[in-house]
Structures are given as C-alpha cells and as structure tokens.
Design a protein around this motif. Structure first.
Motif, PDB file in Angstrom:
ATOM      1  N   GLU A 228       0.828  -1.212   0.000  1.00  0.00           N
ATOM      2  CA  GLU A 228       0.000   0.000   0.000  1.00  0.00           C
ATOM      3  C   GLU A 228       0.860   1.259   0.000  1.00  0.00           C
ATOM      4  OE1 GLU A 228      -3.366   0.292  -0.494  1.00  0.00           O
ATOM      5  OE2 GLU A 228      -2.958  -1.788  -1.012  1.00  0.00           O
ATOM      6  N   ALA A 229       2.020   1.198   0.632  1.00  0.00           N
ATOM      7  CA  ALA A 229       2.939   2.333   0.590  1.00  0.00           C
ATOM      8  C   ALA A 229       3.460   2.529  -0.831  1.00  0.00           C
ATOM      9  CB  ALA A 229       4.105   2.104   1.557  1.00  0.00           C
ATOM     10  N   ALA A 230       3.690   1.420  -1.531  1.00  0.00           N
ATOM     11  CA  ALA A 230       4.136   1.496  -2.931  1.00  0.00           C
ATOM     12  C   ALA A 230       3.042   2.095  -3.805  1.00  0.00           C
ATOM     13  CB  ALA A 230       4.531   0.112  -3.434  1.00  0.00           C
ATOM     14  N   TRP A 231       1.796   1.705  -3.542  1.00  0.00           N
ATOM     15  CA  TRP A 231       0.682   2.241  -4.328  1.00  0.00           C
ATOM     16  C   TRP A 231       0.569   3.755  -4.123  1.00  0.00           C
ATOM     17  CZ3 TRP A 231      -1.926   0.664  -8.316  1.00  0.00           C
ATOM     18  CH2 TRP A 231      -3.148   1.279  -8.668  1.00  0.00           C
ATOM     19  N   LEU A 232       0.714   4.204  -2.901  1.00  0.00           N
ATOM     20  CA  LEU A 232       0.687   5.642  -2.623  1.00  0.00           C
ATOM     21  C   LEU A 232       1.864   6.345  -3.293  1.00  0.00           C
ATOM     22  CD1 LEU A 232      -0.345   5.762   1.157  1.00  0.00           C
ATOM     23  CD2 LEU A 232      -1.722   6.448  -0.817  1.00  0.00           C
ATOM     24  N   ALA A 233       3.035   5.708  -3.248  1.00  0.00           N
ATOM     25  CA  ALA A 233       4.219   6.289  -3.881  1.00  0.00           C
ATOM     26  C   ALA A 233       4.022   6.446  -5.386  1.00  0.00           C
ATOM     27  CB  ALA A 233       5.443   5.413  -3.604  1.00  0.00           C
ATOM     28  N   ALA A 234       3.306   5.496  -5.980  1.00  0.00           N
ATOM     29  CA  ALA A 234       3.061   5.543  -7.423  1.00  0.00           C
ATOM     30  C   ALA A 234       2.110   6.665  -7.807  1.00  0.00           C
ATOM     31  CB  ALA A 234       2.501   4.205  -7.895  1.00  0.00           C
ATOM     32  N   HIS A 235       1.382   7.190  -6.828  1.00  0.00           N
ATOM     33  CA  HIS A 235       0.361   8.198  -7.118  1.00  0.00           C
ATOM     34  C   HIS A 235       0.635   9.533  -6.437  1.00  0.00           C
ATOM     35  CE1 HIS A 235      -1.597   4.397  -8.184  1.00  0.00           C
ATOM     36  NE2 HIS A 235      -2.310   5.111  -9.028  1.00  0.00           N
ATOM     37  N   VAL A 236       1.890   9.776  -6.110  1.00  0.00           N
ATOM     38  CA  VAL A 236       2.251  11.036  -5.466  1.00  0.00           C
ATOM     39  C   VAL A 236       1.829  12.225  -6.319  1.00  0.00           C
ATOM     40  CG1 VAL A 236       4.207  12.508  -4.852  1.00  0.00           C
ATOM     41  CG2 VAL A 236       4.126  10.149  -4.044  1.00  0.00           C
ATOM     42  N   ASP A 237       2.200  12.194  -7.603  1.00  0.00           N
ATOM     43  CA  ASP A 237       1.857  13.318  -8.477  1.00  0.00           C
ATOM     44  C   ASP A 237       0.344  13.457  -8.638  1.00  0.00           C
ATOM     45  OD1 ASP A 237       4.555  13.423  -8.694  1.00  0.00           O
ATOM     46  OD2 ASP A 237       4.647  13.181 -10.867  1.00  0.00           O
ATOM     47  N   GLU A 238      -0.325  12.320  -8.853  1.00  0.00           N
ATOM     48  CA  GLU A 238      -1.775  12.346  -9.055  1.00  0.00           C
ATOM     49  C   GLU A 238      -2.486  12.854  -7.805  1.00  0.00           C
ATOM     50  OE1 GLU A 238      -5.181   8.948  -9.424  1.00  0.00           O
ATOM     51  OE2 GLU A 238      -3.532   8.806 -10.871  1.00  0.00           O
ATOM     52  N   ASP A 239      -2.051  12.397  -6.640  1.00  0.00           N
ATOM     53  CA  ASP A 239      -2.704  12.830  -5.402  1.00  0.00           C
ATOM     54  C   ASP A 239      -2.467  14.311  -5.133  1.00  0.00           C
ATOM     55  OD1 ASP A 239      -3.805  10.366  -4.914  1.00  0.00           O
ATOM     56  OD2 ASP A 239      -2.191   9.685  -3.601  1.00  0.00           O
ATOM     57  N   TRP A 240      -1.294  14.805  -5.524  1.00  0.00           N
ATOM     58  CA  TRP A 240      -1.037  16.233  -5.356  1.00  0.00           C
ATOM     59  C   TRP A 240      -1.982  17.038  -6.253  1.00  0.00           C
ATOM     60  CZ3 TRP A 240       0.435  20.503  -8.158  1.00  0.00           C
ATOM     61  CH2 TRP A 240       0.863  21.609  -7.409  1.00  0.00           C
ATOM     62  N   GLN A 241      -2.172  16.581  -7.485  1.00  0.00           N
ATOM     63  CA  GLN A 241      -3.102  17.251  -8.398  1.00  0.00           C
ATOM     64  C   GLN A 241      -4.534  17.206  -7.859  1.00  0.00           C
ATOM     65  OE1 GLN A 241      -2.532  18.991 -11.081  1.00  0.00           O
ATOM     66  NE2 GLN A 241      -0.366  18.570 -11.416  1.00  0.00           N
ATOM     67  N   ILE A 242      -4.924  16.054  -7.301  1.00  0.00           N
ATOM     68  CA  ILE A 242      -6.264  15.918  -6.736  1.00  0.00           C
ATOM     69  C   ILE A 242      -6.466  16.906  -5.589  1.00  0.00           C
ATOM     70  CG2 ILE A 242      -7.751  14.375  -5.385  1.00  0.00           C
ATOM     71  CD1 ILE A 242      -6.622  12.056  -7.073  1.00  0.00           C
ATOM     72  N   ALA A 243      -5.425  17.053  -4.773  1.00  0.00           N
ATOM     73  CA  ALA A 243      -5.520  17.982  -3.651  1.00  0.00           C
ATOM     74  C   ALA A 243      -5.731  19.421  -4.126  1.00  0.00           C
ATOM     75  CB  ALA A 243      -4.261  17.891  -2.795  1.00  0.00           C
ATOM     76  N   GLN A 244      -5.202  19.728  -5.328  1.00  0.00           N
ATOM     77  CA  GLN A 244      -5.347  21.077  -5.856  1.00  0.00           C
ATOM     78  C   GLN A 244      -6.673  21.278  -6.590  1.00  0.00           C
ATOM     79  OE1 GLN A 244      -2.717  22.951  -4.809  1.00  0.00           O
ATOM     80  NE2 GLN A 244      -2.025  20.973  -4.019  1.00  0.00           N
ATOM     81  N   TRP A 245      -7.075  20.268  -7.383  1.00  0.00           N
ATOM     82  CA  TRP A 245      -8.188  20.469  -8.320  1.00  0.00           C
ATOM     83  C   TRP A 245      -9.345  19.502  -8.145  1.00  0.00           C
ATOM     84  CZ3 TRP A 245      -6.717  24.913 -10.068  1.00  0.00           C
ATOM     85  CH2 TRP A 245      -5.369  25.174 -10.300  1.00  0.00           C
ATOM     86  N   GLY A 246      -9.183  18.470  -7.292  1.00  0.00           N
ATOM     87  CA  GLY A 246     -10.239  17.472  -7.155  1.00  0.00           C
ATOM     88  C   GLY A 246     -10.154  16.423  -8.260  1.00  0.00           C
ATOM     89  N   GLN A 247     -11.133  15.513  -8.307  1.00  0.00           N
ATOM     90  CA  GLN A 247     -11.141  14.469  -9.322  1.00  0.00           C
ATOM     91  C   GLN A 247     -12.577  14.105  -9.663  1.00  0.00           C
ATOM     92  OE1 GLN A 247      -9.393  10.814  -7.894  1.00  0.00           O
ATOM     93  NE2 GLN A 247     -10.341  11.009  -5.881  1.00  0.00           N
ATOM     94  N   ASP A 248     -12.755  13.462 -10.835  1.00  0.00           N
ATOM     95  CA  ASP A 248     -14.103  13.089 -11.242  1.00  0.00           C
ATOM     96  C   ASP A 248     -14.377  11.625 -10.921  1.00  0.00           C
ATOM     97  OD1 ASP A 248     -13.025  11.465 -13.323  1.00  0.00           O
ATOM     98  OD2 ASP A 248     -12.910  13.209 -14.633  1.00  0.00           O
ATOM     99  N   ALA A 249     -15.635  11.237 -11.036  1.00  0.00           N
ATOM    100  CA  ALA A 249     -16.056   9.887 -10.650  1.00  0.00           C
ATOM    101  C   ALA A 249     -15.396   8.816 -11.507  1.00  0.00           C
ATOM    102  CB  ALA A 249     -17.579   9.777 -10.747  1.00  0.00           C
TER     103      ALA A 249
END
Length: 273
Positions: A228-249
C-alpha cells in the motif's frame, strides 16, 4: 497479435494485452472494460465446488472434479498450493454468473501460463525497459510541497535499489530524458533473472505497468516496502493534483479497478513464497 518492434519482434506489452483480451478483457481501460462487460451476458456459474488438487509438483484447480483449462487450453496449475487456492477462491466467490472482472488472480494466472511462459525473457526485458525510464527518476521542479512528497516516497526505494540491488539511478528534473547507467540496468537484469518463474514475472509486470515503476514493483516483491505504501508512492503526483483540483467519478473508478488488479498481483507474488 501486437505490432512488431524495430527488430521485428512483437512488443511483449502488446502480446500480454492480446492474451488478456482472449479471456474477456475487451479493453485496456478498466472503466470501459466494465461498461462493455455490462452489455455482454456473462456465463452462468455451472459448477458446485472449486477445489485444489495436487498434480505432480503442481497444484491444479478443479471444478466439480474436472481440471480447469486456460483460454489457450493449457492446464491451470500453479507451483504452490497457496497460489492455486487464490484462484479456487475466486471461482468459489462467483455467484449466479462468472464475472472475469472479479477474478483478477485468474486473469493474471492465465496470462502467465498462456503468455509469459512462452517467452519469459521478453517479459523480463520489458520490465527493464520500464526501469530505464522509471517514474522515480523524474522529479518535479516545483512546487516545493510536491518535491518534498516525491523525495519522501521515492528516495527510500532508490536508496534500497542502490544498496540492496547494487544499481545506481540518475535523477532528472522535469520530463527531459535522463540516460541510466548500462551497468545498473544489467544488474537489474541479473536480479530479475533469478525471478524468471512465469507467475512471478507476470505479477511483477502487472505491478510495474500499474505503477509506472519497475523499481517500486521490485521493492514490493523484495518486501522492502509495503504494497500500500508502494501504491501511494506511485500516485504522489496524481494525489497532489487531486488535492489542488479534485477528481471526477470516472477517475476514481479507474483507480479503484487498477488498485484491485495491483492487490491481486501482490497476493499472487506472496503466495509463491
């Protein structure tokens, strides 16, 4: 069959997709795949019981006493009882119909038997191609909060690769290509060659494809980082973008399905011992 590469040899990523397509994976995008399968009648469950039966040095999956075959007509048999039980459990969990979308380990095993086993070296080389442009080596120039997240999640993996595997990787800022030392890729090749079992390679290839990082996949397989830590590491950039702009369904659904497949690959690797 996938299109050939410059040397006239089919690209293994396309080959593996072709194998997956033969087991009712009708689109590489998990959301579109689900939509297509919702329109396609699923086969009804025709068996009462799924079981694991030892067959020589392998463990086969049986339905009502009859051995299961892969789409390529090969015996569905695995090297450990624990791995075979994962597949049998997926068959048991099917209710009125058999839904391949809910059987990620079976899909992976079929790919290993019908695809990877025919040319494990090609799969190994494809993982190395990922490593040569590994996501962990490409760092953001800013903002500082994103740079810090990347350093926190990615640096420990690169440190392990250097000290534990003996491969040093160069870093770059932005998207400009950075050449990796040939010696490092060669060392990774030797590391992977010790893991050339088709099932293990299939799991590593799926994890690499889903995370965009061969180094993360190898670290999980070596128990150097929790899955699960690896999965989070793989999505660092995506999660940062989500924190700024949100995400769709749709993005949420796509990521959930990809995570489902990632977890299945981890379970298969763990079951191989």
């Amino acid at each position: 069959m996938g299109s050939p590469d410059k040397g006239g040899k089919p690209d293994m990523r396309d080959v593996l997709k072709d194998v997956e397509n033969s087991i009712q994976l009708s689109d590489p995008d998990p959301v579109k795949r689900a939509q297509i399968q919702m329109r396609t009648p699923l086969p009804k469950r025709f068996y009462k019981q799924a079981a694991v039966v030892q067959d020589g040095d392998r463990f086969a999956v049986h339905l009502d006493g009859k051995p299961v075959r892969t789409p390529g007509k090969n015996l569905l048999a695995l090297p450990t009882e624990a791995a075979a039980k994962l597949v049998a459990q997926e068959f048991e969990e099917q209710t009125e119909v058999i839904d391949p979308m809910k059987m990620p380990v079976l899909r992976l095993v079929n790919t290993a038997i019908d695809g990877v086993a025919t040319d494990p070296q090609a799969v190994l080389e494809d993982i190395l191609r990922f490593a040569s442009t590994d996501m962990l080596c490409y760092r953001a120039e800013g903002p500082e909060s994103l740079v810090e997240r990347q350093n926190t999640h990615w640096d420990p993996v690169l440190d392990w690769v250097q000290t534990g595997v003996g491969a040093r990787f160069n870093l770059a800022e932005g998207v400009m290509h950075v050449e990796q030392p040939r010696e490092s890729i060669a060392v990774l090749g030797v590391w992977l060659a010790r893991r050339n079992d088709p099932f293990r390679l299939a799991g590593l290839h799926v994890m690499t494809s889903l995370t965009g990082s061969a180094l993360l996949a190898l670290a999980v397989e070596a128990s150097e980082i929790e899955s699960e830590a690896a999965w989070l590491a793989a999505h660092v950039d995506e999660d940062w973008q989500i924190a700024q702009w949100g995400q769709d369904a749709e993005a949420v659904a796509r990521r959930a399905q990809r995570h489902h497949d990632f977890v299945a690959a981890v379970k298969l690797l763990d079951s191989l011992g």
